[in-house]
Design a protein around this motif. Structure first.
Motif, PDB file in Angstrom:
ATOM      1  N   VAL A   1       6.600 -43.403  24.386  1.00 31.26           N
ATOM      2  CA  VAL A   1       6.724 -43.385  22.928  1.00 31.26           C
ATOM      3  C   VAL A   1       5.386 -43.006  22.302  1.00 31.26           C
ATOM      4  O   VAL A   1       5.300 -42.071  21.502  1.00 31.26           O
ATOM      5  N   GLY A   2       4.320 -43.710  22.699  1.00 33.74           N
ATOM      6  CA  GLY A   2       3.015 -43.495  22.086  1.00 33.74           C
ATOM      7  C   GLY A   2       2.473 -42.099  22.345  1.00 33.74           C
ATOM      8  O   GLY A   2       1.942 -41.452  21.445  1.00 33.74           O
ATOM      9  N   SER A   3       2.674 -41.614  23.599  1.00 34.69           N
ATOM     10  CA  SER A   3       2.098 -40.311  23.925  1.00 34.69           C
ATOM     11  C   SER A   3       2.829 -39.184  23.214  1.00 34.69           C
ATOM     12  O   SER A   3       2.322 -38.061  23.144  1.00 34.69           O
ATOM     13  N   GLY A   4       4.007 -39.451  22.682  1.00 30.60           N
ATOM     14  CA  GLY A   4       4.727 -38.434  21.907  1.00 30.60           C
ATOM     15  C   GLY A   4       3.966 -38.038  20.659  1.00 30.60           C
ATOM     16  O   GLY A   4       4.061 -36.898  20.193  1.00 30.60           O
ATOM     17  N   GLY A   5       3.223 -38.984  20.121  1.00 33.10           N
ATOM     18  CA  GLY A   5       2.423 -38.689  18.934  1.00 33.10           C
ATOM     19  C   GLY A   5       3.291 -38.344  17.728  1.00 33.10           C
ATOM     20  O   GLY A   5       4.464 -38.723  17.656  1.00 33.10           O
TER      21      GLY A   5
ATOM     22  N   GLY B   1       5.406 -34.836  18.855  1.00 35.59           N
ATOM     23  CA  GLY B   1       6.103 -34.844  20.132  1.00 35.59           C
ATOM     24  C   GLY B   1       5.589 -33.781  21.071  1.00 35.59           C
ATOM     25  O   GLY B   1       4.823 -32.901  20.685  1.00 35.59           O
TER      26      GLY B   1
ATOM     27  N   GLU C   1       9.210 -39.419  23.005  1.00 37.97           N
ATOM     28  CA  GLU C   1       8.155 -38.676  23.682  1.00 37.97           C
ATOM     29  C   GLU C   1       8.209 -37.192  23.340  1.00 37.97           C
ATOM     30  O   GLU C   1       7.198 -36.561  23.086  1.00 37.97           O
TER      31      GLU C   1
ATOM     32  N   GLY D   1       8.473 -36.871  19.081  1.00 39.90           N
ATOM     33  CA  GLY D   1       7.418 -37.532  18.322  1.00 39.90           C
ATOM     34  C   GLY D   1       7.928 -38.430  17.198  1.00 39.90           C
ATOM     35  O   GLY D   1       9.116 -38.758  17.115  1.00 39.90           O
TER      36      GLY D   1
END
Lengths: 362, 607
Positions: free
Chosen positions: A231-235, A238, A266, A269
């Protein structure tokens, strides 16, 4: 079957949000199951079409007739659940499935709709503004039997989804605050009791790991952490469709079923998550609007209970994806892969629409 | 019947549900804002770390060649059997499978598994090293039954002429705990191989090369999916040594069964042509990650094969030291070449009676005959006249009392005693009798065979040699050659060339005029030399206090050079318990001279 005049009241916004969500779901399942052998996306699309048909069927028959015959749906489901408790282990390894030919059904999924119908039937003629012990007791029986039978499979996630049905019905009927608190406490007690009675070790580990996920990052806290990383790395924008490394490199567990929302987060985003949450809000808003404008009590109970049921699924699943709630195995409507659940979701929408198109007496 | 129910109270209660859901949705939106906007950098890093692994591509270690470009050390492929833990589904079944493999020892496997249990599961664990083709075939043929086992190819050091070259080359082994803290090994990690002795250790940084790196994408089970980029490894340098393998092999053969060492230098350049220390060992026993069966036998051998006796062991120089005393006395004007003393077989100095090595005495002795016959009485007199300070000064000039600087690790400096040292170490005053002992190479003097060879080269060339060294040149992987020039060690000795001439002629007499070193004579070549006998058992080997029974026999020295007119090679040989007067050492030196001239004539003939 459907009077053309009824279509005047058809909730096009609800239909639009359902179709959008179902399409997004097929796309996400396609992305999440890239490396998996069966063509899950095609199956999901097929189930969506079957779901749309069952939605039309659920829409076309006047909900009063369905509610009148609620017991006819309820009893076979209870029987099926009992059957599963006794023979489930013997017939197949998975205890929550009934196999007929090549088709497999989860009676516990269908229990959700039948319980909603039963509650609507029971409260259709309830005109007081406060429930007594008698009503409480009846609700406890209606909900409790399938709930305990499902919990004993053990499928605590699905069992827990019956609580909001009872809650919604009792709130609508008017329940003293202290009763609601008592029911809430009972729910919590149920969880604690099931710890000893029903929970398998892996389920206990899930709850422990939810409380302290970093304690054993390679162990059971792993899925929770991996979901949050996805989830977080999607920013904000995405990583792009089918570009999610967490998903395609198999760091995400159950990524085409329970954690499909992580794939969305992911790859698409914050914009993607907010858009889908927006579509869900629209769906729920239209559902409650249907309940508010229902022609009668039974319609209102039916629409409110089913909308609450969907809301419960959405909140629990997405809360789990965000790492706010423990891993429970509750799927998210329209996005998670799974035939029985899709069928039940579409049927629920069909019943809500049913209430909507019949809100005016002609 | 009412057409419309009055649903007003229900509608207001419906709000309760809706508000609850709105609150939940707001919380969800906030948490996604937190995860995906505020903390997205953090989670992006985590997801990169998840999927990208840096794999090390080991750099091949450099080769080592001798002066004729013959290979001394190379890398050979070695097959190991590895256990891939990520493929294990049922540990009990896996262990049962391993038990059925005839050449695997289950307890050893379990010990390895336990030792490396902290490694990530995608890293295979070596459970058997250096297996032969039969074992490789066994494993390869059972891929389906034994999916957890695989064969891995590694490159391992292979030392060719092990006995002859073991002490020069040394060996490599896994870096140890304390070495990890050395600044020179900063870039290394546990499990890396480093040179632990000899050239492998001394030139480790040249030989090691630079490991390559590959960044690869891995999935959740650590399996490689794709490669992002890679930096190729830079192979280690190829070293060319000064040694001559042929000469080393012949010397090793000549010394087989003996305990001691032999050093052969090019007297003109200081290049080390040969260095043999016996007993030798097989460096291949150390080359891997495991200890081989013969490992402990090497460590427990009472003769300490790992010791390089040429630089690690110190001995009394014996009569060889008389050359130093003679040169000092000539330069200081204490004696002239014709100064004579009468040797009655003993002399009384400082209230003690000192005996000569010939019971009846040598009679009248001038300097040359005193060296040829190794007359103690002559040097007692000279030593007494010189005094310890002057003896010590010239001993330092002639190569003793400090490391020669040979490019091998762990060289011992030796000891030249003087009153200042005695005061410092023993807290006592020097007494005159000690000077008399030192004058014939006894007393507290300690020298190494390497120093003796350097000393021989200094005497042979009147000090115009260079410090002993092993590295001739090195080449990088592009073929660029870097010569290794040694310019230190040449000494302006403050000793007149004529005095060197006198001593050199005496040394020629030692070998060729019925002197003690006659066993080193080579027909047609003017070999010069000096023998030595070491009598004190307890001081002969400071590292080996537990003397074997044959310790009672004396140790044997021979140093020398050839030819007399234009010295080319200098030799020092020490044989423990080798008998008096160069009995065992001189024949070894002869082998060195003979072989050198034979090889030299051959290469002259061929060119």
């Amino acid at each position: 079957m459907i009077d053309r005049k009824l279509l005047v009241n058809l909730d096009w916004l609800l239909l639009l949000s359902v179709l959008l969500l179902a399409s997004i779901g097929v796309g996400l399942v396609a992305s999440a199951s890239q490396s998996l052998t069966p063509h899950y996306a095609q199956r999901q699309a097929a189930w969506c079409i079957i779901g749309l048909v069952s939605m039309l069927v659920a829409m076309s028959i006047d909900y009063h007739r369905l509610i009148d015959r609620a017991v006819l749906f309820y009893l076979p489901i209870v029987a099926a659940l009992v059957y599963l408790i006794i023979f489930g282990r013997i017939i197949s390894g998975a205890q929550s499935w009934i196999v007929i030919g090549s088709a497999r059904f989860q009676p516990s999924e269908f229990a959700k709709v039948t319980v909603a119908l039963m509650l609507a039937k029971y409260f259709a003629d309830f005109r007081q503004n406060i429930v007594s012990r008698r009503e409480l007791g009846t609700v406890a029986w209606i909900v409790g039997i399938p709930l305990l039978l499902t919990a004993a499979q053990p499928d605590l996630g699905t069992a827990a989804t019956l609580f909001p049905l009872a809650g919604a019905a009792l709130i609508l009927a008017g329940t003293r605050f202290k009763w609601l608190v008592a029911i809430g406490l009972f729910g919590i007690l149920f969880c604690f009791a099931s710890w000893g009675l029903f929970l398998k070790d892996y389920q206990k580990a899930r709850i422990v790991s939810f409380l302290t996920p970093e304690a054993d990052p390679r162990g059971s806290g792993y899925h929770s952490i991996q979901s949050r990383i996805a989830v977080g790395s999607g920013g904000f924008y995405g990583k792009g469709y089918k570009q999610g490394s967490q998903s395609s490199l198999e760091f995400l567990p159950a990524r085409h079923t329970d954690f499909v929302f992580s794939v969305l987060a992911e790859e698409e985003g914050f914009i993607g998550t907010i858009s889908v949450l927006g579509l869900y809000s629209l769906l729920l808003f239209r559902g409650f609007r249907t309940a508010r404008h229902a022609r009668d009590r039974s319609g209102m109970y039916l629409a409110a209970c089913l909308t609450t049921l969907l809301a419960f699924h959405i909140i629990i699943n997405i809360g789990m994806v965000a790492g706010l709630l423990p891993i429970t195995g509750i799927p998210v409507p329209f996005l998670s892969y799974g035939g029985s659940f899709l069928l039940v979701t579409f049927t629920s929408i069909g019943l809500i629409m049913n209430v909507r198109i019949r809100r005016t007496v002609n | 019947m009412k057409i419309y129910d009055d649903l007003k109270p229900l509608e207001s209660r419906l709000w309760l549900i809706e508000v609850t859901i709105i609150v939940c949705f707001t919380i969800l939106c906030c948490s996604f804002w937190y995860l995906q906007v505020l903390r997205s950098e953090y989670y992006r890093t985590l997801s990169e770390e998840n999927r990208i692994r840096e794999a090390v591509i080991p750099a091949p270690r450099g080769l080592v060649l001798d002066r004729e470009n013959r290979i001394l050390v190379e890398n050979r492929p070695s097959f190991s059997i590895v256990l891939q833990r990520e493929s294990i589904t049922d540990l009990a079944q896996t262990l049962e499978n391993i038990r059925r493999v005839p050449f695997l020892d289950i307890t050893a496997v379990l010990a390895r598994l336990n030792k490396y249990r902290g490694l990530p599961s995608f890293v295979p664990i070596i459970i058997k090293e250096d297996v032969g083709p039969a074992e490789v075939a066994f494993i390869e043929a059972r891929r389906l039954e034994l999916p957890e086992l695989a064969v891995k190819v590694e490159f391992k050091r292979y030392y060719r002429d092990t006995a002859a070259t073991s002490h020069i080359l040394g060996y490599v082994n896994e870096i140890n705990e304390s070495q990890l803290h050395y600044p020179a090994y900063k870039s290394l990690r546990p499990g890396d191989l480093v040179g632990q002795a000899g050239i492998e250790k001394r030139y480790d940084s040249l030989l090691r090369g630079v490991d390559g790196r590959a960044r690869e994408v891995v999935n959740s089970r650590g399996r490689k999916i794709a490669e992002l980029d890679r930096t190729e490894p830079i192979p280690g340098h190829t070293l060319v040594l000064t040694v001559d393998t042929e000469l080393m092999k012949v010397l090793e053969e000549a010394m087989r069964g003996k305990v001691g060492s032999a050093v052969v230098l090019d007297a003109r350049s200081g290049e080390l042509l040969a260095m043999v220390s016996m007993p030798a060992y097989d460096p291949n026993a150390f080359a891997g990650h495991f200890s081989r069966e013969d490992w402990s036998s090497i460590l427990l051998d009472p003769n300490h094969p790992l010791q390089n006796r040429a630089i690690h062991n110190l001995y009394s120089p014996g009569s060889v030291f008389k050359l130093t005393v003679a040169l000092a006395a000539l330069q200081e004007g204490v004696i002239t070449p014709s100064t004579a003393f009468f040797c009655p077989g003993y002399v009384s100095v400082y209230g003690h009676t000192f005996h000569c090595n010939k019971a009846g005495g040598h009679g009248a002795m001038d300097l040359k005959s005193a060296i040829v016959n190794s007359c103690n009485v002559y040097f007692y007199q000279v030593g007494k006249k010189l005094g310890i300070e002057r003896i010590a000064k010239y001993a330092h000039l002639l190569g003793f009392g400090e490391p020669t600087g040979v490019d091998l690790p762990g060289e011992e400096p030796g000891l030249i005693p003087d009153p200042e040292w005695k005061k410092r170490v023993h807290g006592a005053d020097w007494y005159g009798g000690e000077t008399i002992s030192v004058a014939i190479g006894q007393g507290s003097l300690l020298v190494s065979p390497m120093q003796m060879a350097y000393h021989a080269a200094l005497v042979a060339t009147s000090g115009s040699t260079f410090r002993p060294h092993l590295l001739r040149s090195y080449a990088d992987s592009n073929g660029q050659v870097y010569p290794h020039e040694v310019t230190e060690g040449r000494r302006s000795l403050a000793i007149d060339n004529q005095y060197f001439d006198t001593v050199r002629k005496a040394m020629w007499g030692v070998v060729n005029q019925g002197g003690t070193g006659y066993r080193a004579a080579v027909q047609g070549h003017d070999v010069c030399g000096k023998t030595g006998t070491v009598q004190l058992a307890s001081k002969t080997n400071i590292r080996n206090p537990k003397a074997p029974p044959s310790e009672l026999a004396v140790h044997s020295w021979f140093i020398g050079f050839a030819p007399l007119d234009a010295p080319e090679i200098a030799v020092a040989v020490f044989i423990e318990h080798g008998g008096a007067g160069g009995e065992a050492a001189a024949p070894i030196a002869r082998v060195a001279f003979e072989t050198y001239f034979a090889l030299h004539d051959r290469s002259k003939a061929s060119s």
